[in-house]
Design a protein around this motif. Structure first.
Motif, PDB file in Angstrom:
ATOM      1  N   PHE A 160      -2.965  94.186  26.625  1.00 19.32           N
ATOM      2  CA  PHE A 160      -1.964  93.198  27.015  1.00 19.32           C
ATOM      3  C   PHE A 160      -2.185  91.828  26.387  1.00 19.32           C
ATOM      4  CE2 PHE A 160      -0.958  95.429  31.328  1.00 19.32           C
ATOM      5  CZ  PHE A 160      -0.381  96.473  30.622  1.00 19.32           C
ATOM      6  N   GLY A 161      -3.385  91.591  25.841  1.00 21.57           N
ATOM      7  CA  GLY A 161      -3.652  90.300  25.216  1.00 21.57           C
ATOM      8  C   GLY A 161      -4.014  90.393  23.754  1.00 21.57           C
ATOM      9  N   GLU A 162      -4.110  91.616  23.226  1.00 23.52           N
ATOM     10  CA  GLU A 162      -4.542  91.828  21.835  1.00 23.52           C
ATOM     11  C   GLU A 162      -5.848  91.097  21.559  1.00 23.52           C
ATOM     12  OE1 GLU A 162      -0.669  92.566  19.190  1.00 23.52           O
ATOM     13  OE2 GLU A 162      -0.672  90.567  20.103  1.00 23.52           O
ATOM     14  N   GLU A 163      -6.725  91.105  22.572  1.00 21.78           N
ATOM     15  CA  GLU A 163      -8.012  90.426  22.462  1.00 21.78           C
ATOM     16  C   GLU A 163      -9.029  91.366  21.809  1.00 21.78           C
ATOM     17  OE1 GLU A 163     -10.736  88.467  21.850  1.00 21.78           O
ATOM     18  OE2 GLU A 163      -9.499  87.139  23.115  1.00 21.78           O
ATOM     19  N   ARG A 164      -9.420  91.062  20.579  1.00 20.41           N
ATOM     20  CA  ARG A 164     -10.302  91.939  19.819  1.00 20.41           C
ATOM     21  C   ARG A 164     -11.737  91.942  20.364  1.00 20.41           C
ATOM     22  NH1 ARG A 164      -9.054  89.678  13.947  1.00 20.41           N
ATOM     23  NH2 ARG A 164      -8.982  87.783  15.212  1.00 20.41           N
ATOM     24  N   LYS A 165     -12.110  90.907  21.063  1.00 19.34           N
ATOM     25  CA  LYS A 165     -13.461  90.829  21.620  1.00 19.34           C
ATOM     26  C   LYS A 165     -13.455  91.151  23.115  1.00 19.34           C
ATOM     27  CE  LYS A 165     -14.911  87.469  18.135  1.00 19.34           C
ATOM     28  NZ  LYS A 165     -15.464  86.106  17.880  1.00 19.34           N
ATOM     29  N   SER A 166     -12.560  92.032  23.510  1.00 19.93           N
ATOM     30  CA  SER A 166     -12.356  92.315  24.929  1.00 19.93           C
ATOM     31  C   SER A 166     -13.592  92.920  25.589  1.00 19.93           C
ATOM     32  CB  SER A 166     -11.157  93.245  25.107  1.00 19.93           C
ATOM     33  OG  SER A 166     -11.370  94.480  24.445  1.00 19.93           O
ATOM     34  N   ARG A 167     -14.313  93.780  24.874  1.00 22.66           N
ATOM     35  CA  ARG A 167     -15.470  94.425  25.485  1.00 22.66           C
ATOM     36  C   ARG A 167     -16.571  93.407  25.794  1.00 22.66           C
ATOM     37  NH1 ARG A 167     -15.067  99.653  25.835  1.00 22.66           N
ATOM     38  NH2 ARG A 167     -13.639 100.821  24.481  1.00 22.66           N
ATOM     39  N   ARG A 168     -16.814  92.493  24.887  1.00 22.28           N
ATOM     40  CA  ARG A 168     -17.832  91.475  25.124  1.00 22.28           C
ATOM     41  C   ARG A 168     -17.419  90.567  26.284  1.00 22.28           C
ATOM     42  NH1 ARG A 168     -22.262  89.212  22.882  1.00 22.28           N
ATOM     43  NH2 ARG A 168     -22.507  86.934  23.019  1.00 22.28           N
ATOM     44  N   ILE A 169     -16.132  90.184  26.326  1.00 20.49           N
ATOM     45  CA  ILE A 169     -15.642  89.347  27.426  1.00 20.49           C
ATOM     46  C   ILE A 169     -15.808  90.068  28.755  1.00 20.49           C
ATOM     47  CG2 ILE A 169     -13.562  88.319  28.442  1.00 20.49           C
ATOM     48  CD1 ILE A 169     -12.614  87.764  25.552  1.00 20.49           C
ATOM     49  N   ALA A 170     -15.426  91.340  28.801  1.00 17.65           N
ATOM     50  CA  ALA A 170     -15.538  92.104  30.045  1.00 17.65           C
ATOM     51  C   ALA A 170     -16.990  92.198  30.506  1.00 17.65           C
ATOM     52  CB  ALA A 170     -14.951  93.497  29.852  1.00 17.65           C
ATOM     53  N   GLN A 171     -17.910  92.392  29.565  1.00 16.72           N
ATOM     54  CA  GLN A 171     -19.333  92.461  29.919  1.00 16.72           C
ATOM     55  C   GLN A 171     -19.814  91.149  30.529  1.00 16.72           C
ATOM     56  OE1 GLN A 171     -21.038  93.572  26.167  1.00 16.72           O
ATOM     57  NE2 GLN A 171     -20.397  95.719  26.334  1.00 16.72           N
ATOM     58  N   PHE A 172     -19.396  90.029  29.971  1.00 14.44           N
ATOM     59  CA  PHE A 172     -19.794  88.724  30.495  1.00 14.44           C
ATOM     60  C   PHE A 172     -19.186  88.479  31.872  1.00 14.44           C
ATOM     61  CE2 PHE A 172     -22.044  85.796  27.491  1.00 14.44           C
ATOM     62  CZ  PHE A 172     -22.364  86.749  26.536  1.00 14.44           C
ATOM     63  N   ILE A 173     -17.953  88.914  32.080  1.00 14.27           N
ATOM     64  CA  ILE A 173     -17.311  88.742  33.389  1.00 14.27           C
ATOM     65  C   ILE A 173     -18.051  89.549  34.446  1.00 14.27           C
ATOM     66  CG2 ILE A 173     -15.232  89.259  34.736  1.00 14.27           C
ATOM     67  CD1 ILE A 173     -13.586  88.580  32.222  1.00 14.27           C
ATOM     68  N   VAL A 174     -18.370  90.789  34.127  1.00  9.37           N
ATOM     69  CA  VAL A 174     -19.075  91.643  35.091  1.00  9.37           C
ATOM     70  C   VAL A 174     -20.450  91.059  35.417  1.00  9.37           C
ATOM     71  CG1 VAL A 174     -20.124  93.913  35.421  1.00  9.37           C
ATOM     72  CG2 VAL A 174     -17.805  93.728  34.490  1.00  9.37           C
ATOM     73  N   ALA A 175     -21.140  90.551  34.404  1.00  8.74           N
ATOM     74  CA  ALA A 175     -22.450  89.947  34.642  1.00  8.74           C
ATOM     75  C   ALA A 175     -22.335  88.728  35.545  1.00  8.74           C
ATOM     76  CB  ALA A 175     -23.098  89.570  33.314  1.00  8.74           C
ATOM     77  N   ALA A 176     -21.292  87.927  35.335  1.00 11.67           N
ATOM     78  CA  ALA A 176     -21.118  86.723  36.142  1.00 11.67           C
ATOM     79  C   ALA A 176     -20.750  87.062  37.580  1.00 11.67           C
ATOM     80  CB  ALA A 176     -20.027  85.848  35.516  1.00 11.67           C
ATOM     81  N   ARG A 177     -19.894  88.041  37.769  1.00 10.04           N
ATOM     82  CA  ARG A 177     -19.468  88.366  39.139  1.00 10.04           C
ATOM     83  C   ARG A 177     -20.558  89.099  39.910  1.00 10.04           C
ATOM     84  NH1 ARG A 177     -15.297  93.260  37.470  1.00 10.04           N
ATOM     85  NH2 ARG A 177     -16.664  94.977  38.114  1.00 10.04           N
ATOM     86  N   ASP A 178     -21.552  89.663  39.216  1.00 14.94           N
ATOM     87  CA  ASP A 178     -22.689  90.255  39.911  1.00 14.94           C
ATOM     88  C   ASP A 178     -23.491  89.188  40.651  1.00 14.94           C
ATOM     89  OD1 ASP A 178     -22.100  92.823  39.188  1.00 14.94           O
ATOM     90  OD2 ASP A 178     -23.508  92.897  37.501  1.00 14.94           O
ATOM     91  N   ILE A 179     -23.382  87.956  40.175  1.00 17.57           N
ATOM     92  CA  ILE A 179     -24.055  86.833  40.829  1.00 17.57           C
ATOM     93  C   ILE A 179     -23.171  86.254  41.927  1.00 17.57           C
ATOM     94  CG2 ILE A 179     -25.031  84.528  40.472  1.00 17.57           C
ATOM     95  CD1 ILE A 179     -25.589  85.420  37.546  1.00 17.57           C
ATOM     96  N   ALA A 180     -21.894  86.047  41.605  1.00 20.23           N
ATOM     97  CA  ALA A 180     -20.925  85.530  42.578  1.00 20.23           C
ATOM     98  C   ALA A 180     -19.528  85.843  42.075  1.00 20.23           C
ATOM     99  CB  ALA A 180     -21.092  84.021  42.765  1.00 20.23           C
ATOM    100  N   PRO A 181     -18.564  86.098  42.978  1.00 20.06           N
ATOM    101  CA  PRO A 181     -17.191  86.384  42.542  1.00 20.06           C
ATOM    102  C   PRO A 181     -16.622  85.267  41.667  1.00 20.06           C
ATOM    103  CG  PRO A 181     -17.453  86.841  44.874  1.00 20.06           C
ATOM    104  CD  PRO A 181     -18.704  86.134  44.443  1.00 20.06           C
ATOM    105  N   VAL A 182     -15.805  85.659  40.702  1.00 25.67           N
ATOM    106  CA  VAL A 182     -15.118  84.696  39.841  1.00 25.67           C
ATOM    107  C   VAL A 182     -13.797  84.348  40.519  1.00 25.67           C
ATOM    108  CG1 VAL A 182     -14.171  84.259  37.548  1.00 25.67           C
ATOM    109  CG2 VAL A 182     -16.176  85.760  37.813  1.00 25.67           C
ATOM    110  N   THR A 183     -13.638  83.107  40.955  1.00 23.22           N
ATOM    111  CA  THR A 183     -12.496  82.767  41.807  1.00 23.22           C
ATOM    112  C   THR A 183     -11.602  81.655  41.273  1.00 23.22           C
ATOM    113  OG1 THR A 183     -13.851  81.226  43.090  1.00 23.22           O
ATOM    114  CG2 THR A 183     -13.714  83.500  43.886  1.00 23.22           C
ATOM    115  N   THR A 184     -12.006  80.946  40.212  1.00 25.48           N
ATOM    116  CA  THR A 184     -11.188  79.836  39.715  1.00 25.48           C
ATOM    117  C   THR A 184     -10.884  80.004  38.233  1.00 25.48           C
ATOM    118  OG1 THR A 184     -13.006  78.370  39.054  1.00 25.48           O
ATOM    119  CG2 THR A 184     -12.317  78.314  41.386  1.00 25.48           C
ATOM    120  N   THR A 185      -9.843  79.315  37.792  1.00 32.16           N
ATOM    121  CA  THR A 185      -9.398  79.420  36.401  1.00 32.16           C
ATOM    122  C   THR A 185     -10.428  78.855  35.428  1.00 32.16           C
ATOM    123  OG1 THR A 185      -8.183  77.346  36.728  1.00 32.16           O
ATOM    124  CG2 THR A 185      -6.949  79.397  36.968  1.00 32.16           C
ATOM    125  N   LEU A 186     -10.973  77.681  35.733  1.00 31.98           N
ATOM    126  CA  LEU A 186     -11.938  77.079  34.812  1.00 31.98           C
ATOM    127  C   LEU A 186     -13.227  77.876  34.766  1.00 31.98           C
ATOM    128  CD1 LEU A 186     -11.567  73.194  35.153  1.00 31.98           C
ATOM    129  CD2 LEU A 186     -10.518  74.779  33.524  1.00 31.98           C
TER     130      LEU A 186
END
Length: 333
Positions: A160-186
């Motif tokens: 949906f975003g044609e994001e070529r680095k989607s796998r790396r972004i997803a890995q970083f998001i999962v790592a961050a939410r393992d510490i605390a939920p991601v709740t804000t835009t910034l």
């Protein structure tokens, strides 16, 4: 409707500047006495211009925050303006009771007023809850970011975003939410920037990911396709449809909807010719983009594209995604 004070909406001022306005007016003309459906009302910029050109307007929007703008137009044009709450994917049924329709305009995408309201969660430039829901109902962007596994999340960002680095972004998001939920835009924007970096002069690294999440949260591709076929069912022979899109995925769908042969396989000239279906649209315009004056006045118009066509007498097609190039998330049913 009761009256509430709202800012004036015009081509030059207001919370949302309608893009390609002159081109839309020209595509739907003649407007004197015509009945037009504005399927994506927003702050009412297109509706006001259509009304001032002499048209009757039936406006549709699912966002409750647009009501003050609808009330203002209802006060200014009590005999020629009607607002209906709902989605443009249902525009044929929503407009049916308001008489024969001569034209439809659809402005696909997020309005400036939605981007500028931090609490709506659409913008990575303003801090707010990670929401992105246009109607305020259903799953939010935070729900997707905090519940999808890494692979489905990466597939969503890519499709949906044609994001070529989607796998790396997803890995970083999962790592961050393992510490605390991601709740804000910034917070999400910072995670994405940390994942893929940022080069001076380039678009913000979160641009494509935020686009993908917004599309997923609001079912935008489904809405677009359903809205296009609803317009085809609604409009009689000679009726006109004008559609403004803001990125290549949407524009591809609209282009192939108007001209299905663009999305079909190329037929060899050595094979027997197969009779094609009757065309549902003629006088289909080439893609129209903002000129230099509009770009200087409204930089947000830079990615907008207008396509328009006129309805033929051929019966409307049944709704189908075939040949439209609608992005599909890998692994999804």
């Amino acid at each position: 409707m009761g009256k509430r004070p709202v800012p004036e909406v015009s081509q030059n001022t207001g919370p949302h500047v309608p893009v390609l306005l002159n081109e839309v007016i020209a595509a739907l003309s003649p407007l004197a006495g015509a009945r037009i459906v504005d399927g994506t009302f927003g702050a009412g910029g297109y509706s006001r211009a259509l009304l001032e050109a002499g048209a009757n307007v039936v406006a549709i929007d699912r966002d409750p925050s647009v009501l003050p703008y609808a009330e203002a137009l209802s006060a200014d044009f009590p005999n020629s303006f009607t607002f209906v709450a709902g989605t443009f994917s249902q525009l044929d049924s929503l407009a049916a009771e308001h008489g024969a329709i001569d034209g439809v305009v659809l402005d696909i995408g997020v309005s400036s007023m939605q981007l500028d309201e931090a609490e709506r969660g659409f913008s990575f430039m303003r801090d707010g809850p990670l929401d992105m829901r246009m109607s305020g109902a259903g799953e939010s962007a935070a729900d997707l970011v905090n519940t999808l596994d890494a692979e489905p999340l990466a597939n969503l960002l890519y499709a949906f975003g044609e994001e070529r680095k989607s796998r790396r972004i997803a890995q970083f998001i999962v790592a961050a939410r393992d510490i605390a939920p991601v709740t804000t835009t910034l917070e999400l924007a910072r995670i994405i920037e940390k994942a893929i970096g940022r080069k001076p002069g380039d678009a913000h690294p979160a641009t494509r990911s935020f686009q993908a999440l917004r599309i997923a949260v609001n079912g935008e591709f489904d809405q677009l396709v359903e809205g296009l076929f609803a317009a085809e069912r609604l409009l009689p022979e000679g009726g006109k449809l004008a559609v403004i899109t803001f990125h290549s995925l949407e524009d591809r769908i609209v282009k192939r909807f108007f001209d299905p042969e663009k999305g079909g396989p190329t037929q060899s000239r050595h094979l027997p010719q197969v009779q094609t279906e009757k065309r549902r649209w003629d006088e289909v315009s080439k893609a129209r983009k903002p000129g230099s004056e509009e770009l200087a006045r409204n930089p947000r118009s830079r990615s907008s594209i207008l396509r328009a066509g006129r309805r033929t007498a051929a019966p409307a097609r049944p709704l189908s995604l075939d040949g439209l190039g609608v992005p599909k998330i890998r692994g999804a049913e």
